[in-house]
Design a protein around this motif. Structure first.
Motif, PDB file in Angstrom:
ATOM      1  N   PHE A 181       0.862  -1.177   0.000  1.00  0.00           N
ATOM      2  CA  PHE A 181       0.000   0.000   0.000  1.00  0.00           C
ATOM      3  C   PHE A 181       0.901   1.230   0.000  1.00  0.00           C
ATOM      4  O   PHE A 181       1.556   1.521   0.996  1.00  0.00           O
ATOM      5  CB  PHE A 181      -0.922  -0.004   1.227  1.00  0.00           C
ATOM      6  N   PHE A 182       0.963   1.932  -1.133  1.00  0.00           N
ATOM      7  CA  PHE A 182       1.893   3.039  -1.328  1.00  0.00           C
ATOM      8  C   PHE A 182       3.326   2.553  -1.063  1.00  0.00           C
ATOM      9  O   PHE A 182       3.755   1.586  -1.674  1.00  0.00           O
ATOM     10  CB  PHE A 182       1.519   4.243  -0.450  1.00  0.00           C
ATOM     11  N   VAL A 183       4.055   3.186  -0.136  1.00  0.00           N
ATOM     12  CA  VAL A 183       5.456   2.794   0.090  1.00  0.00           C
ATOM     13  C   VAL A 183       5.576   1.698   1.146  1.00  0.00           C
ATOM     14  O   VAL A 183       6.673   1.171   1.375  1.00  0.00           O
ATOM     15  CB  VAL A 183       6.308   4.011   0.520  1.00  0.00           C
ATOM     16  N   PHE A 184       4.475   1.339   1.811  1.00  0.00           N
ATOM     17  CA  PHE A 184       4.520   0.341   2.874  1.00  0.00           C
ATOM     18  C   PHE A 184       3.979  -0.997   2.381  1.00  0.00           C
ATOM     19  O   PHE A 184       3.043  -1.050   1.578  1.00  0.00           O
ATOM     20  CB  PHE A 184       3.684   0.782   4.084  1.00  0.00           C
ATOM     21  N   SER A 185       4.570  -2.067   2.883  1.00  0.00           N
ATOM     22  CA  SER A 185       4.000  -3.388   2.627  1.00  0.00           C
ATOM     23  C   SER A 185       2.858  -3.617   3.610  1.00  0.00           C
ATOM     24  O   SER A 185       2.819  -3.026   4.695  1.00  0.00           O
ATOM     25  CB  SER A 185       5.061  -4.473   2.802  1.00  0.00           C
ATOM     26  N   PHE A 186       1.911  -4.484   3.233  1.00  0.00           N
ATOM     27  CA  PHE A 186       0.810  -4.801   4.139  1.00  0.00           C
ATOM     28  C   PHE A 186       1.334  -5.452   5.420  1.00  0.00           C
ATOM     29  O   PHE A 186       0.739  -5.298   6.495  1.00  0.00           O
ATOM     30  CB  PHE A 186      -0.195  -5.728   3.454  1.00  0.00           C
ATOM     31  N   ALA A 187       2.446  -6.177   5.312  1.00  0.00           N
ATOM     32  CA  ALA A 187       3.035  -6.814   6.492  1.00  0.00           C
ATOM     33  C   ALA A 187       3.510  -5.759   7.491  1.00  0.00           C
ATOM     34  O   ALA A 187       3.301  -5.888   8.710  1.00  0.00           O
ATOM     35  CB  ALA A 187       4.188  -7.723   6.079  1.00  0.00           C
ATOM     36  N   GLU A 188       4.152  -4.707   6.991  1.00  0.00           N
ATOM     37  CA  GLU A 188       4.600  -3.618   7.865  1.00  0.00           C
ATOM     38  C   GLU A 188       3.408  -2.924   8.518  1.00  0.00           C
ATOM     39  O   GLU A 188       3.417  -2.667   9.732  1.00  0.00           O
ATOM     40  CB  GLU A 188       5.409  -2.600   7.064  1.00  0.00           C
TER      41      GLU A 188
END
Length: 309
Positions: A149-156
């Motif tokens: 999601f944008f610059v972040f992973s869903f895991a983060e």
């Protein structure tokens, strides 16, 4: 006193081992089932101990809403978000994101509890949050499998949500304990209920054929290790050390947890300690030092006076 200080590092080394053991366990089972089975069994064990060894009473009907909130936030949501993210992240990155908790606690206290923050605390908070940028932007191939999601992973994002839920969950635990319930009863009921919710979640979303376990022996080894180390040893040892050290010092010392996790992950899981992790750790440590400087100074001064007296 040296033994007590040594026990502080033992505590956070044990907390670090939880992330590595959980990462190992996720190779043989689904995340929600691992959370649910572990917490449900731990809740039964703790409540049985409280009833037969401590003679605790289980009358919580007048405060069942508080217990339900505790179970949902401190156990169910925290662990479901954490273990799903851990499935894709390295153990030390997951643990490192958890280091956001002191800063998130401060923000929650500021906006929800209307507590004030000094200028130095605000600077430390901003520096600390900025320090997470390098490791969050350094995404491995495995974590991107969970989506982005944008610059972040869903895991983060999932582990960030776990951290936020954990902060609120600890606030809810203090509410329950302040009403006169023992930590054993609070933790036992919340683990039992939160574990049940996680098992239902697992049944609805994971492949039960008959259960989502690919190899029983390593799954059982990981589950029992998590119950003994996290649910039984760490919670009790933390409570004992809070009688010796301030909560501020314990929170500050907690930053050693991702360091221990990185070492354990490197040794036991073959995880590579990246430069972004080292860079982020240095910046966040600087932010934490600024944030806690006043309390640590007062704590050190008080300890010095007690020794002299």
């Amino acid at each position: 006193k040296k033994i007590n200080m040594f026990l502080v590092f033992v505590l956070y080394a044990l907390f670090a081992s939880v992330f590595v053991i959980a990462k190992f366990g996720l190779e043989y089972t689904a995340p929600f089932f691992l959370v649910g089975s572990r917490m449900f069994l731990a809740g039964i064990f703790i409540l049985t101990y409280a009833f037969f060894k401590k003679g605790e009473k289980f009358n919580i009907k007048n405060d069942w809403v508080s217990f339900l909130k505790l179970a949902i936030f401190n156990i169910y949501l925290t662990n479901v978000f954490e273990f799903w993210g851990l499935k894709y992240l390295t153990s030390f990155k997951t643990c490192f994101i958890y280091s956001l908790s002191p800063f998130l606690s401060a923000l929650v206290s500021y906006f929800v509890l209307t507590e004030t923050l000094s200028l130095k605390k605000w600077i430390g908070l901003i520096v600390g949050i900025i320090g997470f940028t390098p490791i969050l932007l350094a995404q491995g191939q495995s974590e991107l499998q969970g989506g982005q999601f944008f610059v972040f992973s869903f895991a983060e994002l999932s582990v960030m949500m776990a951290t936020l839920c954990s902060v609120y969950g600890w606030i809810q635990l203090r509410v329950v304990v302040s009403k006169g319930y023992s930590p054993l009863i609070a933790n036992g009921f919340s683990m039992l209920t939160g574990g049940f919710f996680a098992l239902v979640h697992s049944y609805l979303t994971e492949n039960w054929n008959p259960v989502p376990v690919s190899s029983w022996m390593p799954f059982l080894e990981a589950s029992m290790a998590l119950i003994v180390i996290s649910n039984c040893i760490c919670y009790n040892l933390y409570g004992t050390l809070l009688k010796k050290f301030s909560a501020t010092f314990m929170s500050f010392a907690g930053f050693t947890t991702p360091i221990f996790t990185a070492l354990f992950g490197y040794v036991f899981l073959g995880e590579e300690i990246s430069m972004p992790f080292i860079f982020s750790a240095a910046i966040v440590f600087s932010g934490l030092t600024l944030f806690y400087q006043e309390e640590l100074f007062q704590f050190g001064k008080a300890k010095k006076q007690s020794v002299q007296s």
